[in-house]
Design a protein around this motif. Sequence first.
Motif, PDB file in Angstrom:
ATOM      1  N   LEU A 122       0.862  -1.276  -0.026  1.00 12.27           N
ATOM      2  CA  LEU A 122       0.029   0.291  -0.130  1.00 12.27           C
ATOM      3  C   LEU A 122       0.729   1.293  -0.001  1.00 12.27           C
ATOM      4  CD1 LEU A 122      -2.541  -1.063   2.732  1.00 12.27           C
ATOM      5  CD2 LEU A 122      -2.787  -1.265   0.246  1.00 12.27           C
ATOM      6  N   GLU A 123       0.270   2.265  -0.475  1.00 13.25           N
ATOM      7  CA  GLU A 123       0.954   3.853  -0.231  1.00 13.25           C
ATOM      8  C   GLU A 123       1.124   3.953   1.252  1.00 13.25           C
ATOM      9  OE1 GLU A 123       2.325   5.581  -2.981  1.00 13.25           O
ATOM     10  OE2 GLU A 123       1.668   3.532  -4.131  1.00 13.25           O
ATOM     11  N   THR A 124       2.106   4.795   1.509  1.00 11.61           N
ATOM     12  CA  THR A 124       2.371   5.097   2.952  1.00 11.61           C
ATOM     13  C   THR A 124       1.401   5.522   3.771  1.00 11.61           C
ATOM     14  OG1 THR A 124       2.890   7.369   2.209  1.00 11.61           O
ATOM     15  CG2 THR A 124       4.787   5.714   2.330  1.00 11.61           C
ATOM     16  N   LEU A 125       0.612   6.366   3.265  1.00 13.39           N
ATOM     17  CA  LEU A 125      -0.629   7.020   4.337  1.00 13.39           C
ATOM     18  C   LEU A 125      -1.864   5.948   4.301  1.00 13.39           C
ATOM     19  CD1 LEU A 125      -0.641  10.903   3.736  1.00 13.39           C
ATOM     20  CD2 LEU A 125       0.256   9.553   5.526  1.00 13.39           C
ATOM     21  N   ASP A 126      -1.802   5.386   3.253  1.00  9.85           N
ATOM     22  CA  ASP A 126      -3.037   4.239   3.121  1.00  9.85           C
ATOM     23  C   ASP A 126      -2.676   3.169   3.822  1.00  9.85           C
ATOM     24  OD1 ASP A 126      -4.522   5.715   1.307  1.00  9.85           O
ATOM     25  OD2 ASP A 126      -3.595   4.784  -0.606  1.00  9.85           O
TER      26      ASP A 126
END
Length: 218
Positions: free
Chosen positions: A92-96
């Motif tokens: 996943l992307e960092t904030l996700d």
Amino acid sequence: MAEVKDADAAEKPIRRRDSAGTRARILNVATREFANKGYEGARTDDIADRARINKRMIYHYFSSKEQLYLAVLEGAYERARSAEQKIDLDRLETLDALARFTEFTFDSFVRDRTFINLLTTENRQRAKVLKKSAKVNTMNSPVIAAIGRILEKGEADGSIRAGLEARQLWITIIGICYFFFSNVYTLSVIFDADMEQPSMIAERRTHVVEFVLRGVKA
């Protein structure tokens, strides 16, 4: 003679399965008893009765009430950590990824308060039994390492501020999720509201995720 040997060989897997099933049943019942009544309140007689076994079987598999309780604690940690590892945060992307881990942690307490109750009991005893575990202190490493990779990736792409430490962030996320559920009854009295209502839980979940993300953003 060959027939006798064949019969013995056929019985051994059955006995092993019965043994594993009995042990699992004892742990299942003991987990509920220790979670509901604490270490001192739970009785091996009651555990044996509810597991439909002779009390001696508890001591056969676990040697003592304390060893049974330790096995329950280790099992609870193992289930929590193995469930976390299935999230696959690295894809996943960092904030996700951080949002997903926070949501998962919060939801795990919605589904089952057993872990909270066990932790409350063990903290009240200053972790005197958990200290005797040979493996529990290694169980948090994978998820903390995954959070560390998220922080590194976020710093590199500019989405997460520098200077955050994975272990501290993990404690923060667990802590703000844990507090609500460990204190939900007293909070309900203080605020004169049923904090266990689905709408209240959903509101708290949204706040917790937003709080975590705002705290890490660059």
